[in-house]
Design an enzyme around this catalytic site. Structure first.
Site, short mmCIF file in Angstrom:
data_model
loop_
_atom_site.label_atom_id
_atom_site.label_comp_id
_atom_site.label_asym_id
_atom_site.label_seq_id
_atom_site.Cartn_x
_atom_site.Cartn_y
_atom_site.Cartn_z
N ASN A 101 0.84 -1.20 0.00
CA ASN A 101 0.00 0.00 0.00
C ASN A 101 0.88 1.25 0.00
O ASN A 101 2.10 1.16 0.03
CB ASN A 101 -0.96 -0.02 1.20
CG ASN A 101 -0.21 -0.07 2.51
OD1 ASN A 101 0.52 0.84 2.86
ND2 ASN A 101 -0.36 -1.18 3.22
N LYS A 113 -13.33 -0.19 15.85
CA LYS A 113 -12.00 -0.82 15.83
C LYS A 113 -11.33 -0.70 17.20
O LYS A 113 -10.66 -1.62 17.66
CB LYS A 113 -11.11 -0.16 14.76
CG LYS A 113 -11.51 -0.51 13.35
CD LYS A 113 -10.67 0.26 12.36
CE LYS A 113 -11.25 0.09 10.96
NZ LYS A 113 -10.60 0.97 9.99
N1 CTP Z 1 -3.59 -3.40 12.06
C1 CTP Z 1 -2.87 -4.49 12.50
N2 CTP Z 1 -2.85 -5.64 11.77
C2 CTP Z 1 -3.53 -5.75 10.62
C3 CTP Z 1 -4.29 -4.64 10.16
C4 CTP Z 1 -4.28 -3.48 10.89
O1 CTP Z 1 -2.24 -4.41 13.56
N3 CTP Z 1 -3.49 -6.89 9.93
C5 CTP Z 1 -3.59 -2.17 12.86
C6 CTP Z 1 -3.05 -0.95 12.15
O2 CTP Z 1 -1.67 -0.78 12.37
C7 CTP Z 1 -3.85 0.19 12.77
C8 CTP Z 1 -5.15 -0.44 13.17
O3 CTP Z 1 -4.93 -1.84 13.16
O4 CTP Z 1 -3.23 0.69 13.93
C9 CTP Z 1 -6.31 -0.09 12.29
O5 CTP Z 1 -6.05 -0.45 10.99
P1 CTP Z 1 -7.15 -0.33 9.78
O6 CTP Z 1 -6.52 -0.84 8.55
O7 CTP Z 1 -7.75 0.99 9.78
O8 CTP Z 1 -8.25 -1.29 10.31
P2 CTP Z 1 -8.72 -2.66 9.87
O9 CTP Z 1 -9.07 -3.30 11.16
O10 CTP Z 1 -7.71 -3.33 9.02
O11 CTP Z 1 -10.05 -2.32 9.09
P3 CTP Z 1 -10.38 -1.96 7.54
O12 CTP Z 1 -9.13 -2.09 6.74
O13 CTP Z 1 -11.43 -2.92 7.22
O14 CTP Z 1 -10.89 -0.54 7.59
#
Ligand code: CTP
Length: 396
Positions: free
Chosen positions: A205, A332
């Site tokens: 990403n 979250k």
């Molecule tokens: N995060 C993590 N491990 C993952 C994905 C995300 O630890 N596999 C952590 C990120 O570092 C961030 C938080 O979770 O601090 C929120 O990440 P985000 O991508 O916004 O949330 P998701 O739970 O992945 O939700 P979505 O992508 O569906 O919005």
């Protein structure tokens, strides 16, 4: 404006003092230079006068100087930094000899003192020099250890002045340290992760890592021990911070878990890839043999796992949202058992991913929230660290 006195002594590396001055000024600090007489054989004091806008001091009895100037100025500074420091100045300071402005000034100073030695390896390792350094350390003087490398005498070894960046970061840490961060381990994750399809292709990403690197730098300056676990980014790690470079989400997960028991806070700014390829090739997959329906599967949610394993660590998450920010960030936060959620709108071009600026909302589990208006990521990181400091304080 906070003022630093910069002592410059007669090592060939003293030309680097100009970079040190520039970096300190960039941090909003005023600098007044004190040179030893011998240092003026290498560089005219006017160079430093021009760079700092303040007259460089060399002698105790320079014209236009009040005889007690060393006392007045000693009360005025937040740090005495001596860079580069020769074996001679350290010997004088260790024994209390006060026969020029710099050594006299040292005895009057009440602020922290930081010394960055620079000399030939044999001189640096000489038992007398080492004894002087020990004496100064015992008296509370801090050191930026010299580095190994090519020395002006033509030899390679230890004794080379530490980099200006390292000297400045250590200076800032002495000026900005806060008791609450002392002996605290803060783990910061930053950047994207890459999930490989084969040795040349991957899923990733647009995260630049800037927010995480700023937070790591800021936490270090406030006095914490900092481990920065970083995915592949184009940034120099902040000096003083321990860097762990990782590629995939699984590597990031393992690195975070290695430090988790000891950590007081984990700040997950990393944009962990949510998906990885179900099947991967250890050699490059030919396009003819590539299955038309490449299958993806979820990566481990690191933060959720940290939430489950939590034994008192403060957990900070970052939510990248494009709509319904508050509701989604709130969900979250709850699911991952966070103590603070930082949310930003990634649909905007002017903030967040890759930009130097950010605009964020902070959400706490008790319903409190705070908006930080668009500003430099460095400023945002300062605000976040102030909140983390307050939360760590409240836990004591
Ligand atoms: N995060 C993590 N491990 C993952 C994905 C995300 O630890 N596999 C952590 C990120 O570092 C961030 C938080 O979770 O601090 C929120 O990440 P985000 O991508 O916004 O949330 P998701 O739970 O992945 O939700 P979505 O992508 O569906 O919005």
């Amino acid at each position: 404006m906070d003022k630093i006195a910069l002592g410059v002594t007669s090592s060939i590396s003293l030309y680097k003092a100009a970079d040190i001055i520039r970096l300190l000024q960039k941090e909003g600090l005023a600098v007044r230079v004190i040179m030893t007489e011998k240092a003026t054989n290498f560089i005219n004091p006017r160079l430093f006068t021009s760079l700092t806008g303040e007259r460089t001091i060399v002698n105790l009895f320079d014209e236009g100087q009040r005889p007690v100037e060393h006392i007045a100025m000693a009360d005025d500074i937040c740090l005495l930094l001596i860079a580069p420091a020769t074996a001679n100045i350290m010997a004088k300071l260790a024994t209390g000899i006060a026969d020029d402005f710099l050594s006299t000034f040292y005895l009057a100073v009440k602020s922290p003192v930081l010394i960055a030695p620079a000399m030939n390896q044999a001189m640096f390792l000489h038992p007398q020099t080492q004894a002087n350094i020990k004496k100064l350390k015992d008296a509370g003087v801090e050191f930026v250890e010299p580095e190994s490398g090519y020395l002006a005498c033509g030899q390679t070894g230890s004794g080379r002045l530490a980099s200006p960046e390292k000297i400045v970061q250590t200076s800032l840490r002495l000026i900005r340290r806060q008791p609450v961060f002392k002996d605290k381990l803060i783990v910061v994750t930053a950047g994207p992760t890459r999930e490989a399809l084969d040795p040349v292709r991957f899923l990733s990403n647009r995260s630049s890592g800037k927010m995480g690197y700023e937070l790591a730098r800021e936490a270090y300056q406030r006095g914490a021990e900092v481990v920065l676990i970083s995915g592949p980014v184009e940034l120099e790690p902040p000096a003083g911070v321990k860097i762990e470079k990782v590629i995939s989400s699984e590597e990031m997960r393992q690195a975070v878990l290695r430090y988790y028991d000891r950590a007081n806070a984990v700040i997950m700014t990393a944009a962990v890839s949510d998906f990885k390829f179900s099947q991967t090739g250890s050699e490059k997959i030919e396009k003819e043999t590539l299955p038309p329906d490449l299958k993806l599967e979820r990566t481990p949610d690191i933060l959720e796992e940290l939430g489950r394993l939590k034994t008192g660590q403060l957990l900070v998450g970052f939510a990248a949202e494009t709509a319904q920010m508050k509701a989604r960030a709130g969900q979250k936060m709850k699911k991952k058992k966070l103590d603070l959620m930082v949310a930003n709108d990634v649909s905007r071009q002017d903030i967040g991913f890759g930009c130097d600026e950010n605009e964020v909302y902070l959400f706490w589990p008790d319903g409190r929230e705070r908006f930080i208006q668009k500003t430099a990521k460095r400023k945002v990181s300062q605000e976040i660290l102030t909140e983390i400091g307050a939360m760590l304080n409240a836990r004591k």
